[in-house]
Design an enzyme around this catalytic site. Structure first.
Site, PDB file in Angstrom:
ATOM      1  N   ARG A 192       0.401  10.217  -2.362  1.00 38.00           N
ATOM      2  CA  ARG A 192       0.827  12.049  -2.417  1.00 38.00           C
ATOM      3  C   ARG A 192      -1.038  12.377  -3.074  1.00 38.00           C
ATOM      4  O   ARG A 192      -1.689  12.043  -3.688  1.00 38.00           O
ATOM      5  CB  ARG A 192       1.369  11.945  -3.813  1.00 38.00           C
ATOM      6  CG  ARG A 192       2.604  11.582  -3.771  1.00 38.00           C
ATOM      7  CD  ARG A 192       3.244  12.364  -4.419  1.00 38.00           C
ATOM      8  NE  ARG A 192       2.830  11.930  -6.254  1.00 38.00           N
ATOM      9  CZ  ARG A 192       3.702  12.989  -7.181  1.00 38.00           C
ATOM     10  NH1 ARG A 192       4.802  12.880  -7.723  1.00 38.00           N
ATOM     11  NH2 ARG A 192       3.716  12.655  -8.596  1.00 38.00           N
ATOM     12  N   THR A 222      -1.499  19.223  -4.092  1.00 37.49           N
ATOM     13  CA  THR A 222      -0.510  19.821  -3.429  1.00 37.49           C
ATOM     14  C   THR A 222       0.951  18.646  -3.487  1.00 37.49           C
ATOM     15  O   THR A 222       2.080  19.321  -3.460  1.00 37.49           O
ATOM     16  CB  THR A 222      -0.485  19.340  -1.437  1.00 37.49           C
ATOM     17  OG1 THR A 222      -0.346  18.455  -1.516  1.00 37.49           O
ATOM     18  CG2 THR A 222      -1.728  20.158  -1.578  1.00 37.49           C
ATOM     19  N   ASP A 275       2.257   6.088 -13.600  1.00 40.10           N
ATOM     20  CA  ASP A 275       1.788   5.458 -12.561  1.00 40.10           C
ATOM     21  C   ASP A 275       2.078   4.125 -12.763  1.00 40.10           C
ATOM     22  O   ASP A 275       1.082   3.238 -12.655  1.00 40.10           O
ATOM     23  CB  ASP A 275       0.394   6.771 -12.218  1.00 40.10           C
ATOM     24  CG  ASP A 275      -0.205   5.875 -10.577  1.00 40.10           C
ATOM     25  OD1 ASP A 275       0.385   5.221 -10.495  1.00 40.10           O
ATOM     26  OD2 ASP A 275      -0.125   6.951 -10.515  1.00 40.10           O
ATOM     27  N   ASP A 314      -0.838   2.450 -10.778  1.00 32.12           N
ATOM     28  CA  ASP A 314      -1.717   2.187 -11.383  1.00 32.12           C
ATOM     29  C   ASP A 314      -1.622   0.898 -12.106  1.00 32.12           C
ATOM     30  O   ASP A 314      -2.352   0.028 -12.644  1.00 32.12           O
ATOM     31  CB  ASP A 314      -2.247   3.563 -12.285  1.00 32.12           C
ATOM     32  CG  ASP A 314      -2.664   4.225 -10.872  1.00 32.12           C
ATOM     33  OD1 ASP A 314      -3.330   3.535 -10.341  1.00 32.12           O
ATOM     34  OD2 ASP A 314      -3.639   5.399 -11.411  1.00 32.12           O
TER      35      ASP A 314
HETATM   36  C1  PRP Z   1       3.465   7.204  -5.835  1.00 34.21           C
HETATM   37  C2  PRP Z   1       5.424   6.476  -6.408  1.00 34.21           C
HETATM   38  C3  PRP Z   1       5.626   6.583  -4.372  1.00 34.21           C
HETATM   39  C4  PRP Z   1       5.175   8.529  -4.717  1.00 34.21           C
HETATM   40  C5  PRP Z   1       5.913   8.612  -5.277  1.00 34.21           C
HETATM   41  O1  PRP Z   1       2.817   6.797  -4.959  1.00 34.21           O
HETATM   42  O2  PRP Z   1       4.830   4.871  -5.800  1.00 34.21           O
HETATM   43  O3  PRP Z   1       4.909   6.641  -3.445  1.00 34.21           O
HETATM   44  O4  PRP Z   1       4.079   8.221  -6.131  1.00 34.21           O
HETATM   45  O5  PRP Z   1       6.369  10.239  -5.202  1.00 34.21           O
HETATM   46  P1  PRP Z   1       7.002  11.452  -4.907  1.00 34.21           P
HETATM   47  O6  PRP Z   1       8.538  11.312  -4.830  1.00 34.21           O
HETATM   48  O7  PRP Z   1       6.417  13.277  -5.149  1.00 34.21           O
HETATM   49  O8  PRP Z   1       6.215  11.213  -3.367  1.00 34.21           O
HETATM   50  P2  PRP Z   1       1.580   7.215  -5.713  1.00 34.21           P
HETATM   51  O9  PRP Z   1       1.085   8.656  -4.457  1.00 34.21           O
HETATM   52  O10 PRP Z   1       0.775   7.971  -6.478  1.00 34.21           O
HETATM   53  O11 PRP Z   1       0.267   6.537  -4.848  1.00 34.21           O
HETATM   54  P3  PRP Z   1       0.482   4.898  -4.794  1.00 34.21           P
HETATM   55  O12 PRP Z   1       1.646   4.376  -4.513  1.00 34.21           O
HETATM   56  O13 PRP Z   1      -1.053   4.272  -3.601  1.00 34.21           O
HETATM   57  O14 PRP Z   1      -0.447   4.628  -6.316  1.00 34.21           O
HETATM   58  N1  URA Z   2       4.643   8.357  -8.748  1.00 33.25           N
HETATM   59  C1  URA Z   2       4.601   7.860 -10.202  1.00 33.25           C
HETATM   60  O1  URA Z   2       4.081   6.192  -9.748  1.00 33.25           O
HETATM   61  N2  URA Z   2       5.288   7.295 -11.118  1.00 33.25           N
HETATM   62  C2  URA Z   2       5.380   9.001 -11.348  1.00 33.25           C
HETATM   63  O2  URA Z   2       6.240   9.619 -12.281  1.00 33.25           O
HETATM   64  C3  URA Z   2       5.955  10.007 -10.263  1.00 33.25           C
HETATM   65  C4  URA Z   2       4.908   9.500  -8.805  1.00 33.25           C
END
Ligand code: PRP
Ligand code: URA
Length: 210
Positions: free
Chosen positions: A105, A109, A201, A204
């Site tokens: 994400r 945005t 997160d 993370d």
């Molecule tokens: C997180 C999560 C989803 C997304 C959800 O990933 O694992 O993929 O956010 O958010 P959304 O429903 O608003 O799209 P992130 O983008 O943080 O990436 P990562 O798994 O690499 O940390």
């Molecule tokens: N992605 C995450 O990992 N946690 C949240 O709460 C939203 C998006």
């Protein structure tokens, strides 16, 4: 939306979810809990797999028994956090193939940005279950399913651990044909797109990159 969203109220899942949310849970235990919860949700998400009867010779005679009929499964984790669910679901369905979709994400945005997509070559012959612990705005799940639909899988389901009402609404409007399995629907998204109360997160916490 009700017919399409399955919220797992099983006590084992709810118990594990409590420890997953706890901010004092460290990365090792967090990974174990994600994997275990994924395994338990997978148990429900595969409830409708059809069975066929076969004859099995036991030490005492012939038994008419059941095995899963010819259907093939593929799991597709959304990178990174979806990777944490793979071990658990494979422990339930070891013969499944695994594809990967890389999305993150954009922090400004909140829109998903695609950086990787590798699906099994026979995905059109498979039932696909997409994995991501978090359904927040729904953008990542919607885009992942759009990508997979281009390859014409036999069917699609989406498995997450925590969903926000906003993400569920967006996802079910965009993909009314895709069932969603989750452990809980939380209160809301905050102004930076995090699920409240959520668990922070997920990526993370799984990979220790806080
Ligand atoms: C997180 C999560 C989803 C997304 C959800 O990933 O694992 O993929 O956010 O958010 P959304 O429903 O608003 O799209 P992130 O983008 O943080 O990436 P990562 O798994 O690499 O940390
Ligand atoms: N992605 C995450 O990992 N946690 C949240 O709460 C939203 C998006």
């Amino acid at each position: 939306m009700e017919n399409q969203v399955f919220v797992m109220d099983h006590p084992l899942i709810q118990h594990k979810l409590t420890f997953l949310r706890d901010k004092n849970t460290g990365a090792k235990e967090f990974r174990e809990l994600v994997s275990e919860i994924a395994m338990l949700i997978c148990y429900e998400a595969t409830r409708d797999l059809p069975l066929e009867e076969i004859q099995t010779e036991t030490p005492m005679g012939i038994a008419t028994t059941k095995v899963i009929a010819g259907r093939k499964l593929a799991f597709v984790p959304i990178l990174r956090a979806g990777l944490g669910m793979v071990e658990g679901v494979l422990s339930m369905v070891p013969a499944a193939k695994v594809g990967h979709i890389g999305l993150y994400r954009d922090h400004e945005t909140l829109k998903p940005v695609e950086y990787y997509c590798k699906l099994p070559s026979d995905v059109s012959e498979r039932e696909v279950i997409v994995l991501d612990p978090m359904l927040a705005t729904g953008g990542s799940a919607i885009d992942a399913v759009n990508l997979i639909k281009k390859h014409h899988p036999k069917s699609l389901k989406f498995m997450c651990i925590i969903a926000a009402p906003e993400g569920l609404k967006a996802f079910t409007q965009e993909h009314p044909d895709v069932q969603v399995y989750c452990a809980n629907v939380d209160s809301h998204l905050n102004d930076i797109g995090y699920i409240v109360p959520g668990l922070g997160d997920a990526g993370d916490r799984i990979f220790g990159t806080l």
